[in-house]
Design a protein around this motif. Structure first.
Motif, PDB file in Angstrom:
ATOM      1  N   GLU A  69     -83.432   7.843 -58.556  1.00  0.00           N
ATOM      2  CA  GLU A  69     -84.358   7.736 -59.812  1.00  0.00           C
ATOM      3  C   GLU A  69     -84.945   6.488 -60.088  1.00  0.00           C
ATOM      4  OE1 GLU A  69     -82.196   9.948 -62.685  1.00  0.00           O
ATOM      5  OE2 GLU A  69     -82.038  11.708 -61.643  1.00  0.00           O
ATOM      6  N   GLU A  70     -84.161   5.300 -60.179  1.00  0.00           N
ATOM      7  CA  GLU A  70     -84.529   4.278 -60.448  1.00  0.00           C
ATOM      8  C   GLU A  70     -85.567   3.547 -59.750  1.00  0.00           C
ATOM      9  OE1 GLU A  70     -80.971   1.794 -60.077  1.00  0.00           O
ATOM     10  OE2 GLU A  70     -80.278   2.548 -62.073  1.00  0.00           O
ATOM     11  N   LEU A  71     -85.430   3.942 -58.237  1.00  0.00           N
ATOM     12  CA  LEU A  71     -86.322   3.189 -57.353  1.00  0.00           C
ATOM     13  C   LEU A  71     -87.793   4.340 -57.570  1.00  0.00           C
ATOM     14  CD1 LEU A  71     -83.933   2.650 -54.544  1.00  0.00           C
ATOM     15  CD2 LEU A  71     -85.159   1.058 -55.945  1.00  0.00           C
ATOM     16  N   ALA A  72     -87.621   5.541 -57.675  1.00  0.00           N
ATOM     17  CA  ALA A  72     -88.891   6.372 -57.834  1.00  0.00           C
ATOM     18  C   ALA A  72     -89.624   5.906 -59.069  1.00  0.00           C
ATOM     19  CB  ALA A  72     -88.633   7.663 -57.831  1.00  0.00           C
ATOM     20  N   MET A  73     -88.992   5.740 -60.168  1.00  0.00           N
ATOM     21  CA  MET A  73     -89.691   5.068 -61.360  1.00  0.00           C
ATOM     22  C   MET A  73     -90.342   3.906 -60.863  1.00  0.00           C
ATOM     23  SD  MET A  73     -89.496   7.100 -63.942  1.00  0.00           S
ATOM     24  CE  MET A  73     -89.685   6.006 -65.343  1.00  0.00           C
ATOM     25  N   LYS A  74     -89.660   3.068 -60.424  1.00  0.00           N
ATOM     26  CA  LYS A  74     -90.419   1.728 -60.071  1.00  0.00           C
ATOM     27  C   LYS A  74     -91.478   1.958 -59.305  1.00  0.00           C
ATOM     28  CE  LYS A  74     -88.632  -2.873 -58.521  1.00  0.00           C
ATOM     29  NZ  LYS A  74     -87.613  -3.523 -57.750  1.00  0.00           N
ATOM     30  N   SER A  75     -91.497   2.832 -58.174  1.00  0.00           N
ATOM     31  CA  SER A  75     -92.580   3.339 -57.453  1.00  0.00           C
ATOM     32  C   SER A  75     -93.796   3.716 -58.297  1.00  0.00           C
ATOM     33  CB  SER A  75     -92.237   4.166 -56.239  1.00  0.00           C
ATOM     34  OG  SER A  75     -93.344   4.557 -55.599  1.00  0.00           O
ATOM     35  N   CYS A  76     -93.383   4.619 -58.938  1.00  0.00           N
ATOM     36  CA  CYS A  76     -94.447   5.239 -59.953  1.00  0.00           C
ATOM     37  C   CYS A  76     -95.146   4.181 -60.670  1.00  0.00           C
ATOM     38  CB  CYS A  76     -94.069   6.188 -60.483  1.00  0.00           C
ATOM     39  SG  CYS A  76     -95.253   7.142 -61.735  1.00  0.00           S
ATOM     40  N   GLN A  77     -94.166   3.539 -61.548  1.00  0.00           N
ATOM     41  CA  GLN A  77     -94.844   2.290 -62.221  1.00  0.00           C
ATOM     42  C   GLN A  77     -95.601   1.439 -61.426  1.00  0.00           C
ATOM     43  OE1 GLN A  77     -90.939   1.208 -63.918  1.00  0.00           O
ATOM     44  NE2 GLN A  77     -91.110   2.730 -65.706  1.00  0.00           N
ATOM     45  N   SER A  78     -95.276   0.954 -60.391  1.00  0.00           N
ATOM     46  CA  SER A  78     -96.008  -0.087 -59.608  1.00  0.00           C
ATOM     47  C   SER A  78     -97.355   0.529 -59.285  1.00  0.00           C
ATOM     48  CB  SER A  78     -95.266  -0.301 -58.290  1.00  0.00           C
ATOM     49  OG  SER A  78     -95.861  -1.126 -57.573  1.00  0.00           O
ATOM     50  N   ARG A  80     -99.157   2.900 -60.869  1.00  0.00           N
ATOM     51  CA  ARG A  80     -99.857   2.925 -61.898  1.00  0.00           C
ATOM     52  C   ARG A  80    -100.259   1.390 -62.412  1.00  0.00           C
ATOM     53  NH1 ARG A  80     -98.636   3.713 -67.970  1.00  0.00           N
ATOM     54  NH2 ARG A  80    -100.215   4.864 -68.635  1.00  0.00           N
ATOM     55  N   GLY A  81     -99.831   0.422 -62.208  1.00  0.00           N
ATOM     56  CA  GLY A  81    -100.048  -0.875 -62.526  1.00  0.00           C
ATOM     57  C   GLY A  81    -101.098  -1.353 -61.391  1.00  0.00           C
ATOM     58  N   HIS A  82    -100.838  -1.049 -60.062  1.00  0.00           N
ATOM     59  CA  HIS A  82    -101.992  -1.318 -58.998  1.00  0.00           C
ATOM     60  C   HIS A  82    -103.310  -0.787 -59.310  1.00  0.00           C
ATOM     61  CE1 HIS A  82    -103.274  -2.314 -55.217  1.00  0.00           C
ATOM     62  NE2 HIS A  82    -103.810  -1.150 -55.080  1.00  0.00           N
ATOM     63  N   TYR A  83    -103.205   0.590 -59.437  1.00  0.00           N
ATOM     64  CA  TYR A  83    -104.749   1.162 -59.757  1.00  0.00           C
ATOM     65  C   TYR A  83    -105.157   0.827 -61.198  1.00  0.00           C
ATOM     66  CZ  TYR A  83    -103.923   3.236 -55.295  1.00  0.00           C
ATOM     67  OH  TYR A  83    -103.992   3.290 -53.970  1.00  0.00           O
ATOM     68  N   LYS A  84    -104.385   0.709 -62.324  1.00  0.00           N
ATOM     69  CA  LYS A  84    -104.842   0.235 -63.542  1.00  0.00           C
ATOM     70  C   LYS A  84    -105.758   1.491 -64.156  1.00  0.00           C
ATOM     71  CE  LYS A  84    -105.202  -4.776 -63.001  1.00  0.00           C
ATOM     72  NZ  LYS A  84    -104.883  -4.648 -61.574  1.00  0.00           N
ATOM     73  N   VAL A  85    -105.050   2.601 -64.148  1.00  0.00           N
ATOM     74  CA  VAL A  85    -105.825   3.862 -64.369  1.00  0.00           C
ATOM     75  C   VAL A  85    -105.397   4.437 -65.768  1.00  0.00           C
ATOM     76  CG1 VAL A  85    -106.414   4.562 -61.941  1.00  0.00           C
ATOM     77  CG2 VAL A  85    -104.249   5.385 -62.867  1.00  0.00           C
ATOM     78  N   THR A  86    -106.099   5.195 -66.384  1.00  0.00           N
ATOM     79  CA  THR A  86    -105.581   5.917 -67.695  1.00  0.00           C
ATOM     80  C   THR A  86    -105.027   7.194 -67.374  1.00  0.00           C
ATOM     81  OG1 THR A  86    -107.340   4.778 -68.676  1.00  0.00           O
ATOM     82  CG2 THR A  86    -106.448   6.556 -70.025  1.00  0.00           C
ATOM     83  N   THR A  87    -103.855   7.410 -67.845  1.00  0.00           N
ATOM     84  CA  THR A  87    -103.228   8.623 -67.291  1.00  0.00           C
ATOM     85  C   THR A  87    -102.670   9.336 -68.651  1.00  0.00           C
ATOM     86  OG1 THR A  87    -101.047   7.667 -67.052  1.00  0.00           O
ATOM     87  CG2 THR A  87    -102.294   7.925 -65.106  1.00  0.00           C
ATOM     88  N   GLY A  88    -102.134  10.481 -68.655  1.00  0.00           N
ATOM     89  CA  GLY A  88    -101.643  11.026 -69.770  1.00  0.00           C
ATOM     90  C   GLY A  88    -100.397  10.605 -70.230  1.00  0.00           C
ATOM     91  N   GLY A  89     -99.811   9.815 -69.745  1.00  0.00           N
ATOM     92  CA  GLY A  89     -98.600   9.074 -70.221  1.00  0.00           C
ATOM     93  C   GLY A  89     -97.945   8.195 -69.073  1.00  0.00           C
ATOM     94  N   ALA A  90     -96.728   7.984 -69.397  1.00  0.00           N
ATOM     95  CA  ALA A  90     -95.891   6.945 -68.777  1.00  0.00           C
ATOM     96  C   ALA A  90     -95.323   7.554 -67.318  1.00  0.00           C
ATOM     97  CB  ALA A  90     -94.984   6.279 -69.421  1.00  0.00           C
ATOM     98  N   CYS A  91     -94.748   6.944 -66.508  1.00  0.00           N
ATOM     99  CA  CYS A  91     -94.266   7.735 -65.358  1.00  0.00           C
ATOM    100  C   CYS A  91     -92.887   8.480 -66.003  1.00  0.00           C
ATOM    101  CB  CYS A  91     -93.661   6.649 -64.245  1.00  0.00           C
ATOM    102  SG  CYS A  91     -94.881   6.077 -63.529  1.00  0.00           S
ATOM    103  N   GLU A  92     -92.655   9.683 -65.456  1.00  0.00           N
ATOM    104  CA  GLU A  92     -91.377  10.370 -65.520  1.00  0.00           C
ATOM    105  C   GLU A  92     -90.578  10.780 -64.431  1.00  0.00           C
ATOM    106  OE1 GLU A  92     -91.804  13.152 -68.824  1.00  0.00           O
ATOM    107  OE2 GLU A  92     -93.647  12.042 -69.621  1.00  0.00           O
ATOM    108  N   ILE A  93     -89.476  11.039 -64.383  1.00  0.00           N
ATOM    109  CA  ILE A  93     -88.782  11.823 -63.163  1.00  0.00           C
ATOM    110  C   ILE A  93     -88.931  13.159 -63.457  1.00  0.00           C
ATOM    111  CG2 ILE A  93     -86.457  12.386 -62.267  1.00  0.00           C
ATOM    112  CD1 ILE A  93     -87.381   9.347 -61.517  1.00  0.00           C
TER     113      ILE A  93
END
Length: 97
Positions: A69-78, A80-93
């Motif tokens: 879970e920790e590594l999946a969250m890190k992957s998702c956040q990375s 999200r940061g790389h593409y600098k897109v607007t999404t409906g919210g933060a990463c969640e498991i």
């Protein structure tokens, strides 16, 4: 403990998956389900009004469900940061096993 291959594990919410089988999030989720070890799938929530993009991340075959879970969250956040897109919210498991 038996194999986790083919299991959707603990689903916290149904992840939105584009119908295109080549979409990165669809591929990541399918790999998550197929994985035999502790794995997790993280994604941004999908809201038709707010979400231009769905961002996801996953981690397969970690030493524990918590670590996956920790590594999946890190992957998702990375991502999200790389593409600098607007999404409906933060990463969640969305699901983990």
């Amino acid at each position: 403990a038996g194999s986790l291959t083919g299991s959707e594990g603990d689903k916290r919410f149904p992840p939105y998956l584009p119908r295109n089988p080549k979409d990165p999030c669809t591929k990541t989720y399918k790999a998550y389900v197929a994985a035999g070890g502790h794995s997790a799938y993280a994604t941004t929530p999908y809201a038709r009004i707010m979400s231009s993009y769905i961002v996801c991340g996953g981690h397969l075959n970690a030493p524990s469900q918590k670590r996956a879970e920790e590594l999946a969250m890190k992957s998702c956040q990375s991502t999200r940061g790389h593409y600098k897109v607007t999404t409906g919210g933060a990463c969640e498991i969305a699901a983990s096993k």
